[in-house]
Design a protein around this motif. Sequence first.
Motif, PDB file in Angstrom:
ATOM      1  N   UNK A   1       0.836  -1.204   0.000  1.00 36.94           N
ATOM      2  CA  UNK A   1       0.000   0.000   0.000  1.00 36.94           C
ATOM      3  C   UNK A   1       0.869   1.251   0.000  1.00 36.94           C
ATOM      4  N   UNK A   2       1.927   1.258   0.776  1.00 37.97           N
ATOM      5  CA  UNK A   2       2.791   2.433   0.876  1.00 37.97           C
ATOM      6  C   UNK A   2       3.394   2.785  -0.479  1.00 37.97           C
ATOM      7  N   UNK A   3       3.836   1.790  -1.230  1.00 37.95           N
ATOM      8  CA  UNK A   3       4.427   2.075  -2.545  1.00 37.95           C
ATOM      9  C   UNK A   3       3.421   2.767  -3.453  1.00 37.95           C
ATOM     10  N   UNK A   4       2.176   2.364  -3.385  1.00 36.70           N
ATOM     11  CA  UNK A   4       1.142   2.992  -4.218  1.00 36.70           C
ATOM     12  C   UNK A   4       0.767   4.376  -3.696  1.00 36.70           C
ATOM     13  N   UNK A   5       0.822   4.570  -2.388  1.00 37.62           N
ATOM     14  CA  UNK A   5       0.580   5.900  -1.828  1.00 37.62           C
ATOM     15  C   UNK A   5       1.626   6.878  -2.337  1.00 37.62           C
ATOM     16  N   UNK A   6       2.874   6.432  -2.405  1.00 41.37           N
ATOM     17  CA  UNK A   6       3.947   7.289  -2.916  1.00 41.37           C
ATOM     18  C   UNK A   6       3.683   7.656  -4.366  1.00 41.37           C
ATOM     19  N   UNK A   7       3.314   6.670  -5.173  1.00 37.49           N
ATOM     20  CA  UNK A   7       3.032   6.940  -6.580  1.00 37.49           C
ATOM     21  C   UNK A   7       1.887   7.936  -6.735  1.00 37.49           C
ATOM     22  N   UNK A   8       0.829   7.775  -5.940  1.00 43.72           N
ATOM     23  CA  UNK A   8      -0.315   8.684  -6.021  1.00 43.72           C
ATOM     24  C   UNK A   8       0.068  10.098  -5.604  1.00 43.72           C
ATOM     25  N   UNK A   9       0.880  10.212  -4.557  1.00 41.25           N
ATOM     26  CA  UNK A   9       1.302  11.535  -4.094  1.00 41.25           C
ATOM     27  C   UNK A   9       2.136  12.243  -5.160  1.00 41.25           C
ATOM     28  N   UNK A  10       3.002  11.498  -5.820  1.00 39.72           N
ATOM     29  CA  UNK A  10       3.848  12.098  -6.867  1.00 39.72           C
ATOM     30  C   UNK A  10       3.021  12.430  -8.092  1.00 39.72           C
TER      31      UNK A  10
ATOM     32  N   UNK B   1       7.767   6.890 -12.351  1.00 43.04           N
ATOM     33  CA  UNK B   1       8.773   6.456 -11.394  1.00 43.04           C
ATOM     34  C   UNK B   1       9.060   4.977 -11.604  1.00 43.04           C
ATOM     35  N   UNK B   2      10.323   4.581 -11.431  1.00 43.85           N
ATOM     36  CA  UNK B   2      10.633   3.158 -11.499  1.00 43.85           C
ATOM     37  C   UNK B   2      10.749   2.576 -10.089  1.00 43.85           C
ATOM     38  N   UNK B   3      11.064   1.309 -10.025  1.00 48.35           N
ATOM     39  CA  UNK B   3      11.117   0.600  -8.747  1.00 48.35           C
ATOM     40  C   UNK B   3      12.091   1.266  -7.780  1.00 48.35           C
ATOM     41  N   UNK B   4      13.271   1.644  -8.285  1.00 49.43           N
ATOM     42  CA  UNK B   4      14.298   2.222  -7.408  1.00 49.43           C
ATOM     43  C   UNK B   4      13.859   3.560  -6.825  1.00 49.43           C
ATOM     44  N   UNK B   5      13.132   4.360  -7.609  1.00 50.79           N
ATOM     45  CA  UNK B   5      12.646   5.644  -7.100  1.00 50.79           C
ATOM     46  C   UNK B   5      11.712   5.434  -5.908  1.00 50.79           C
ATOM     47  N   UNK B   6      10.745   4.536  -6.094  1.00 46.49           N
ATOM     48  CA  UNK B   6       9.772   4.290  -5.030  1.00 46.49           C
ATOM     49  C   UNK B   6      10.460   3.681  -3.809  1.00 46.49           C
ATOM     50  N   UNK B   7      11.380   2.747  -4.045  1.00 50.36           N
ATOM     51  CA  UNK B   7      12.092   2.104  -2.934  1.00 50.36           C
ATOM     52  C   UNK B   7      12.892   3.132  -2.136  1.00 50.36           C
ATOM     53  N   UNK B   8      13.470   4.127  -2.801  1.00 46.10           N
ATOM     54  CA  UNK B   8      14.250   5.159  -2.107  1.00 46.10           C
ATOM     55  C   UNK B   8      13.361   6.003  -1.197  1.00 46.10           C
ATOM     56  N   UNK B   9      12.177   6.348  -1.678  1.00 44.25           N
ATOM     57  CA  UNK B   9      11.262   7.142  -0.856  1.00 44.25           C
ATOM     58  C   UNK B   9      10.760   6.308   0.327  1.00 44.25           C
TER      59      UNK B   9
ATOM     60  N   UNK C   1      10.745  14.497 -13.103  1.00 43.48           N
ATOM     61  CA  UNK C   1       9.701  15.510 -13.172  1.00 43.48           C
ATOM     62  C   UNK C   1       9.950  16.676 -12.235  1.00 43.48           C
ATOM     63  N   UNK C   2      11.162  16.728 -11.632  1.00 43.21           N
ATOM     64  CA  UNK C   2      11.483  17.827 -10.724  1.00 43.21           C
ATOM     65  C   UNK C   2      10.708  17.772  -9.434  1.00 43.21           C
ATOM     66  N   UNK C   3      10.429  16.557  -8.944  1.00 47.84           N
ATOM     67  CA  UNK C   3       9.677  16.387  -7.705  1.00 47.84           C
ATOM     68  C   UNK C   3      10.647  16.116  -6.559  1.00 47.84           C
ATOM     69  N   UNK C   4      10.476  16.856  -5.477  1.00 49.44           N
ATOM     70  CA  UNK C   4      11.315  16.674  -4.299  1.00 49.44           C
ATOM     71  C   UNK C   4      10.496  16.057  -3.171  1.00 49.44           C
ATOM     72  N   UNK C   5      11.035  14.981  -2.586  1.00 48.53           N
ATOM     73  CA  UNK C   5      10.437  14.356  -1.408  1.00 48.53           C
ATOM     74  C   UNK C   5      11.346  14.670  -0.222  1.00 48.53           C
TER      75      UNK C   5
END
Length: 457
Positions: A266-275, A283-291, A306-310
Amino acid sequence: MNDRMKKLEQKIEDTILEERMLPEGCQVVAGFSGGADSMVLVHFLLGYSRKHGMTLTAAHVNHGLRGEESDADEAFVAAWCSANHVGLRVFHADVSALAKKSSQGLEECGRNVRYTFFRSLCGPAGRIATAHTLTDSAETALMNLAKGTGPRGLSGIPPVRDEIVRPLIRVTREEVEAYCRYYGLEFVTDSSNLSEEFARNRIRHSVTPVLRELNPGFEQAFFRAACLLRQDEEYLRKTARIGLEQSVDACGGYSIRKLKDQPDSILSRMILLAVQKQTKARLDYDHVASVMAMIHSGRGNITLPGGIQCLSNGNTLFVHSEKERADIWRIPLQLPDTSLPDGRTICIRPISFKRKNDEKINNLLFNNRINYDTILNTNSFIRNRLPGDRFFPAGRGVTKTLKKLLNERKIPPFRRGRLAVLECGGEILWIEGIGPSQSAAVTDRTEQAAEIIIKEC
């Protein structure tokens, strides 16, 4: 009509109805390359649109990639549409030049050109029908698997995406060819479909034939698997969307504590939705895993495509675009509601105020409550922060610069320009996230208090 063709046409019609693809009387723009798939699509929709009061327009894009062959395809499409009384719109593009200019691959650039053209024709309530088949969907899933993907990518091409619909998505390429033979439909063959230069062609020529040898019903087996994957993905994304909404905190970010409570699926999908609220970049797997790692550690700062900062700040995860900037704005205070430039609304509601004799006044110093009398004049404004702003916060006994106060509250710089500031007669009376000034604070002499509520857009 033979039984096989009846079943095939019923399959297409069932797909349209079950997926709610084409509302009665809508305008339909059908991509028409002249190939077998698109020929079946336009031929079927010609009869279907007449029965359901729809307006059908065929749309052809000459990509300029195959010279005389491209021109011949255009002439073939134009002749067929003229003979069958189908409206046709044609667009010419130099996809090769556009791809170089935009640093895109030919396939990606061609796809962008086509859909931009189709959208320009269908109108706000129209539908774009494309001729993607079940075989195309299986090939797409295999390509995604080779790149590394999750359930969404493994489920292939969705039947519906926004205004784009795929009536042939349950039809195999073999069934397409059978349809053309039955109705005597001629079609063109794109020579680029034979080129091994394109990844899809290599899968089509070398991979799927092996899978059909292992299972002659390979496409139908894929369809069943895709349905199951799509059902799971829809449920997980819905759960993630609810979880993301519930994790929004008062700072405008997301509560890290609540994020940590979620399972990784669920968390991985929450990150994708927020971005995705900020950018269409993938985003690829490594991007989501880093967040995710940053959330679990409670600290960090990551820049995504996309110039998105977390940014992890305190107990809050902020997701924002680096392109965000705060323009200076200042608008008159309107009671009871004032609309802000960013779509939010400041609501000021009078509340009764009675203090018991043994009640301490400090317990009444809420950040969202002020003395109502202090704003009852015609010189009150809501604005955002300005350089040099100074503020006398209630209960602190000292005036401080707003910058210092924001630093103390650990409010990240990119959020500061969005904070609402209530000013009256040149004096700051209240600041979002900080509270009232000493002069606007509720005291034991206050006759009427007001509560300030910020409604998000």
